[in-house]
Structure formats: structure tokens, C-alpha cells
Write a protein that holds these residues in place. Structure first.
Motif, PDB file in Angstrom:
ATOM      1  N   SER A  15       0.829  -1.211   0.000  1.00 45.87           N
ATOM      2  CA  SER A  15       0.000   0.000   0.000  1.00 45.87           C
ATOM      3  C   SER A  15       0.858   1.253   0.000  1.00 45.87           C
ATOM      4  N   VAL A  16       1.919   1.236   0.792  1.00 41.91           N
ATOM      5  CA  VAL A  16       2.808   2.391   0.882  1.00 41.91           C
ATOM      6  C   VAL A  16       3.568   2.574  -0.435  1.00 41.91           C
ATOM      7  N   ALA A  17       4.027   1.480  -1.026  1.00 41.30           N
ATOM      8  CA  ALA A  17       4.749   1.556  -2.295  1.00 41.30           C
ATOM      9  C   ALA A  17       3.873   2.187  -3.376  1.00 41.30           C
ATOM     10  N   LEU A  18       2.610   1.805  -3.431  1.00 40.98           N
ATOM     11  CA  LEU A  18       1.685   2.371  -4.406  1.00 40.98           C
ATOM     12  C   LEU A  18       1.385   3.840  -4.091  1.00 40.98           C
ATOM     13  N   ALA A  19       1.232   4.159  -2.808  1.00 36.89           N
ATOM     14  CA  ALA A  19       0.969   5.551  -2.408  1.00 36.89           C
ATOM     15  C   ALA A  19       2.126   6.455  -2.819  1.00 36.89           C
ATOM     16  N   ILE A  20       3.355   5.973  -2.661  1.00 40.41           N
ATOM     17  CA  ILE A  20       4.526   6.762  -3.073  1.00 40.41           C
ATOM     18  C   ILE A  20       4.445   7.061  -4.562  1.00 40.41           C
ATOM     19  N   GLU A  21       4.117   6.050  -5.355  1.00 42.48           N
ATOM     20  CA  GLU A  21       3.996   6.246  -6.802  1.00 42.48           C
ATOM     21  C   GLU A  21       2.942   7.308  -7.116  1.00 42.48           C
ATOM     22  N   MET A  22       1.785   7.229  -6.462  1.00 42.29           N
ATOM     23  CA  MET A  22       0.711   8.188  -6.719  1.00 42.29           C
ATOM     24  C   MET A  22       1.099   9.600  -6.280  1.00 42.29           C
ATOM     25  N   PHE A  23       1.683   9.743  -5.078  1.00 42.14           N
ATOM     26  CA  PHE A  23       2.099  11.052  -4.583  1.00 42.14           C
ATOM     27  C   PHE A  23       3.156  11.646  -5.499  1.00 42.14           C
ATOM     28  N   GLN A  37      15.944   1.408  -5.841  1.00 39.32           N
ATOM     29  CA  GLN A  37      15.341   0.289  -5.113  1.00 39.32           C
ATOM     30  C   GLN A  37      14.961   0.751  -3.714  1.00 39.32           C
ATOM     31  N   LEU A  38      13.766   0.381  -3.305  1.00 35.80           N
ATOM     32  CA  LEU A  38      13.252   0.717  -1.980  1.00 35.80           C
ATOM     33  C   LEU A  38      12.885  -0.577  -1.276  1.00 35.80           C
ATOM     34  N   SER A  44      10.785  -5.665  -1.095  1.00 32.57           N
ATOM     35  CA  SER A  44      11.561  -4.896  -2.070  1.00 32.57           C
ATOM     36  C   SER A  44      10.705  -4.388  -3.218  1.00 32.57           C
ATOM     37  N   TYR A  45      11.032  -3.160  -3.655  1.00 33.34           N
ATOM     38  CA  TYR A  45      10.349  -2.513  -4.775  1.00 33.34           C
ATOM     39  C   TYR A  45      11.398  -1.801  -5.618  1.00 33.34           C
ATOM     40  N   THR A  46      11.120  -1.709  -6.898  1.00 35.26           N
ATOM     41  CA  THR A  46      11.975  -0.955  -7.799  1.00 35.26           C
ATOM     42  C   THR A  46      11.145   0.184  -8.367  1.00 35.26           C
ATOM     43  N   TYR A  47      11.709   1.393  -8.337  1.00 33.84           N
ATOM     44  CA  TYR A  47      11.044   2.578  -8.872  1.00 33.84           C
ATOM     45  C   TYR A  47      11.811   3.061 -10.088  1.00 33.84           C
ATOM     46  N   TYR A  48      11.071   3.305 -11.141  1.00 33.31           N
ATOM     47  CA  TYR A  48      11.629   3.827 -12.375  1.00 33.31           C
ATOM     48  C   TYR A  48      11.121   5.256 -12.543  1.00 33.31           C
ATOM     49  N   PHE A  49      12.028   6.220 -12.509  1.00 31.69           N
ATOM     50  CA  PHE A  49      11.647   7.608 -12.772  1.00 31.69           C
ATOM     51  C   PHE A  49      12.098   7.906 -14.193  1.00 31.69           C
ATOM     52  N   MET A  50      11.138   7.939 -15.103  1.00 31.23           N
ATOM     53  CA  MET A  50      11.431   8.114 -16.524  1.00 31.23           C
ATOM     54  C   MET A  50      10.523   9.189 -17.106  1.00 31.23           C
TER      55      MET A  50
END
Length: 142
Positions: A15-23, A37-38, A44-50
Motif C-alpha cells: 500500500s505504501v509503495a503504491l501511495a509513493i507512486e501516486m504522490f 530500489q526501496l 523490495s520494490y523498484t522505482y523507475y523515474f522516466m
């Protein structure tokens, strides 16, 4: 309820990983593309800022330029603006490019985009107002 979730420190890491993406996708702070990587409470989650957009994926097996390990409570407090970037970093294990970590945290911290804009405006003013060379005045004799 969704409106009450923001006030909880007991959410699931997903839930937090998805909230970060939305925010983060509501934040307009520019940065170069990156992969981060978070790890939230052993998840573990991977975030792509593109191209100005952040996308989250489960798992941490992709090469990344930065890594951040922390817990749900720290991230939720940051999202609520109860703690700021420096405190979030103190409560986390960090490695990799500092500018990427700062951008990532700022992207979901309320008010960080405004602080960024103010800092950029101050830098611009300093560049525009370079001190002029001192004017030498001729001595007046009477």
C-alpha cells in the motif's frame, strides 16, 4: 477507508509503495531518469523515474543507482509532512547517488516541490545580482 489511510502507520508495504507512486506523480520536481530500489519492512520494490513519471514494481533485482531501506511508519510520516527529508534519511539505510535519493523522498513529501521552486528562484536571483565592481571616485580637491 482511503481518506483515513494517510493517518495510519500500520499499512502494508504494498500500500505504501503504491501511495509513493501516486504522490510522486503529482510532484513537479524535475530530475534526470533513474532507477531506485526501496525496501520497506523486508519487502523490495523498484522505482523507475522516466520522463518525469514514477512507476513502482515489486522486487529488487534490477540494477539501480540508489537504494533506500526503511519502514512503513517513516514513509507515512514523511508523506504526511510530519518529518522532512533529513529526518527520513536519518531513519533509513541509504546507498548510491544522493541526488536521486533526495529527489525520490522529495517527490512524495508535501511541500517539497514548493521548497525546490523557492531554492531555484533564490539561485537564479543570486546569478542575476552579481555584485558590481566597486566604483572608484576621484578625490575632490578644493
Amino acid at each position: 477507508a482511503p481518506k483515513e489511510c494517510i493517518f495510519s502507520n500500520d499499512l502494508t508495504p504494498d500500500s505504501v509503495a503504491l501511495a509513493i507512486e501516486m504522490f510522486a506523480n503529482e510532484c513537479g520536481i524535475p530530475h534526470a531518469n533513474y532507477v531506485l530500489q526501496l525496501k520497506i519492512d523486508d519487502h523490495s520494490y523498484t522505482y523507475y523515474f522516466m520522463n518525469g513519471e514514477l512507476t513502482a514494481r515489486r522486487g529488487g533485482d534490477t540494477p539501480a543507482v540508489a537504494r533506500l531501506e526503511t519502514d512503513v511508519a517513516t514513509l507515512m510520516q514523511a508523506m504526511r509532512g510530519e518529518i522532512y527529508i533529513d529526518e527520513t534519511k536519518k531513519r533509513s539505510k541509504l546507498s548510491g547517488e544522493a541526488s536521486v535519493i533526495d529527489h525520490f523522498i522529495a517527490s512524495f513529501t508535501p511541500g517539497a516541490d514548493v521548497a525546490f521552486e523557492v531554492a531555484e528562484a533564490i539561485k537564479q536571483r543570486k546569478l542575476e545580482k552579481k555584485p558590481a565592481a566597486p566604483v572608484r571616485r576621484a578625490a575632490v580637491t578644493a
